[in-house]
Design a protein around this motif. Structure first.
Motif, PDB file in Angstrom:
ATOM      1  N   ARG A   1      -6.579  39.186  61.973  1.00 25.84           N
ATOM      2  CA  ARG A   1      -5.115  39.105  62.098  1.00 25.84           C
ATOM      3  C   ARG A   1      -4.515  39.920  60.946  1.00 25.84           C
ATOM      4  N   PHE A   2      -4.678  41.237  61.057  1.00 22.98           N
ATOM      5  CA  PHE A   2      -4.355  42.122  59.940  1.00 22.98           C
ATOM      6  C   PHE A   2      -2.863  42.179  59.631  1.00 22.98           C
ATOM      7  N   ASP A   3      -2.005  42.197  60.660  1.00 25.43           N
ATOM      8  CA  ASP A   3      -0.555  42.229  60.426  1.00 25.43           C
ATOM      9  C   ASP A   3      -0.108  40.994  59.641  1.00 25.43           C
ATOM     10  N   ALA A   4      -0.577  39.833  60.107  1.00 23.49           N
ATOM     11  CA  ALA A   4      -0.214  38.576  59.447  1.00 23.49           C
ATOM     12  C   ALA A   4      -0.759  38.536  58.024  1.00 23.49           C
ATOM     13  N   ALA A   5      -1.984  39.037  57.840  1.00 19.82           N
ATOM     14  CA  ALA A   5      -2.612  39.044  56.514  1.00 19.82           C
ATOM     15  C   ALA A   5      -1.815  39.916  55.545  1.00 19.82           C
ATOM     16  N   LEU A   6      -1.395  41.098  55.994  1.00 18.72           N
ATOM     17  CA  LEU A   6      -0.628  42.004  55.127  1.00 18.72           C
ATOM     18  C   LEU A   6       0.718  41.388  54.732  1.00 18.72           C
ATOM     19  N   LYS A   7       1.379  40.744  55.692  1.00 19.49           N
ATOM     20  CA  LYS A   7       2.671  40.111  55.388  1.00 19.49           C
ATOM     21  C   LYS A   7       2.503  38.950  54.402  1.00 19.49           C
ATOM     22  N   THR A   8       1.426  38.174  54.571  1.00 21.59           N
ATOM     23  CA  THR A   8       1.157  37.057  53.662  1.00 21.59           C
ATOM     24  C   THR A   8       0.844  37.568  52.255  1.00 21.59           C
ATOM     25  N   LEU A   9       0.046  38.637  52.182  1.00 20.56           N
ATOM     26  CA  LEU A   9      -0.313  39.212  50.879  1.00 20.56           C
ATOM     27  C   LEU A   9       0.902  39.822  50.182  1.00 20.56           C
ATOM     28  N   ARG A  10       1.826  40.372  50.977  1.00 27.73           N
ATOM     29  CA  ARG A  10       3.069  40.903  50.399  1.00 27.73           C
ATOM     30  C   ARG A  10       3.852  39.788  49.708  1.00 27.73           C
ATOM     31  N   LYS A  11       3.940  38.625  50.353  1.00 31.63           N
ATOM     32  CA  LYS A  11       4.641  37.481  49.752  1.00 31.63           C
ATOM     33  C   LYS A  11       3.943  37.024  48.470  1.00 31.63           C
ATOM     34  N   ALA A  12       2.598  37.037  48.486  1.00 33.76           N
ATOM     35  CA  ALA A  12       1.831  36.621  47.300  1.00 33.76           C
ATOM     36  C   ALA A  12       2.079  37.566  46.131  1.00 33.76           C
ATOM     37  N   ILE A  13       2.103  38.884  46.407  1.00 34.35           N
ATOM     38  CA  ILE A  13       2.341  39.873  45.351  1.00 34.35           C
ATOM     39  C   ILE A  13       3.729  39.708  44.756  1.00 34.35           C
ATOM     40  N   LYS A  14       4.722  39.435  45.607  1.00 34.48           N
ATOM     41  CA  LYS A  14       6.103  39.275  45.116  1.00 34.48           C
ATOM     42  C   LYS A  14       6.256  38.027  44.245  1.00 34.48           C
TER      43      LYS A  14
ATOM     44  N   GLN B   1       2.268  52.029  59.648  1.00 34.81           N
ATOM     45  CA  GLN B   1       1.974  50.632  59.987  1.00 34.81           C
ATOM     46  C   GLN B   1       1.821  49.787  58.722  1.00 34.81           C
ATOM     47  N   VAL B   2       1.161  50.353  57.718  1.00 39.32           N
ATOM     48  CA  VAL B   2       0.972  49.646  56.452  1.00 39.32           C
ATOM     49  C   VAL B   2       2.317  49.427  55.777  1.00 39.32           C
ATOM     50  N   GLU B   3       3.132  50.493  55.742  1.00 40.67           N
ATOM     51  CA  GLU B   3       4.451  50.421  55.105  1.00 40.67           C
ATOM     52  C   GLU B   3       5.349  49.406  55.798  1.00 40.67           C
ATOM     53  N   GLN B   4       5.221  49.322  57.105  1.00 37.95           N
ATOM     54  CA  GLN B   4       6.025  48.385  57.894  1.00 37.95           C
ATOM     55  C   GLN B   4       5.708  46.929  57.499  1.00 37.95           C
ATOM     56  N   ASN B   5       4.417  46.632  57.255  1.00 34.21           N
ATOM     57  CA  ASN B   5       4.009  45.268  56.907  1.00 34.21           C
ATOM     58  C   ASN B   5       4.171  44.941  55.424  1.00 34.21           C
ATOM     59  N   LEU B   6       4.033  45.948  54.563  1.00 32.52           N
ATOM     60  CA  LEU B   6       4.044  45.697  53.119  1.00 32.52           C
ATOM     61  C   LEU B   6       5.350  46.064  52.428  1.00 32.52           C
TER      62      LEU B   6
ATOM     63  N   THR C   1       3.278  49.525  48.952  1.00 31.27           N
ATOM     64  CA  THR C   1       2.428  50.598  49.477  1.00 31.27           C
ATOM     65  C   THR C   1       2.275  51.713  48.453  1.00 31.27           C
ATOM     66  N   LYS C   2       3.379  52.063  47.792  1.00 32.19           N
ATOM     67  CA  LYS C   2       3.357  53.115  46.777  1.00 32.19           C
ATOM     68  C   LYS C   2       2.459  52.726  45.599  1.00 32.19           C
TER      69      LYS C   2
END
Length: 194
Positions: free
Chosen positions: A37-50, A79-84, A89-90
């Motif tokens: 579930r890569f989309d969900a994983a990327l969105k969850t990891l984005r929240k963790a980083i923030k 696709q990565v930029e859209q989720n993160l 991403t940068k």
């Protein structure tokens, strides 16, 4: 237990109870990545980083996991930029370039660095008086830091050449023999010349 689906549900409940803990989001992201579930994983990891403090272990682990997800999923940049988001991403692109410029897993520099660190630890423990406790500590170090790493490099075909792979293997064997006592360790004595 390897029951990732139940694990995902448990961590979702844990996050509802304690929403400001970035570690829980990191573990949820890991589990989501395990079941593709890569989309969900990327969105969850984005929240963790923030939520995590800058340059913390959580941020570094999240970034490493994101790199692995990008490799496995084959996502394109948009696709990565859209989720993160653009900022994360940068940052990941910057960190990736720095790491590769320093050394690449499977290269001779990488292998030598790991082996030298292990031999330094061995010499340090030996100078303190090679006890049963020191032997156990060194055995764990070799098992979990070197042998496990060696197997991962083989599994993902990361070795640059057969020579590097052979060097790493022989050095690990020598360390194992030293730890087991099959080879005697004699520290070099430096004498001053007049």
């Amino acid at each position: 237990k390897g029951d990732f689906i139940d694990g995902i549900e448990i961590f979702k409940k844990a996050i509802l109870i304690e929403p400001n803990d970035p570690k829980k989001k990191l573990f949820l992201g890991m589990l989501q990545a395990e079941v593709n579930r890569f989309d969900a994983a990327l969105k969850t990891l984005r929240k963790a980083i923030k939520q995590a403090p800058e340059n913390s272990i959580v941020v570094r682990r999240c970034e490493d996991l994101i790199k692995q997800i990008i490799e496995v999923s084959g996502y394109k940049e948009n696709q990565v930029e859209q989720n993160l988001g653009k900022d994360i991403t940068k940052n990941i692109r910057k960190n990736k370039r720095k790491k590769i410029a320093k050394y690449h897993p499977g290269s001779l520099k990488y292998s030598k660095g790991r082996i030298i660190a292990a031999f330094r630890l061995f010499k340090k423990l030996h100078s303190e008086g090679w006890s049963k406790k020191h032997r156990k500590h060194m055995a764990k170090y070799v098992k979990y830091r070197l042998i496990k790493n060696y197997r991962q490099l083989i599994k993902f075909k990361k070795f640059k050449s057969k020579g590097v792979r052979r060097y790493y293997y022989v050095a690990i064997r020598r360390l194992i023999d030293l730890v087991r006592g099959k080879i005697t360790y004699e520290p070099k004595v430096v004498t001053k010349r007049d």
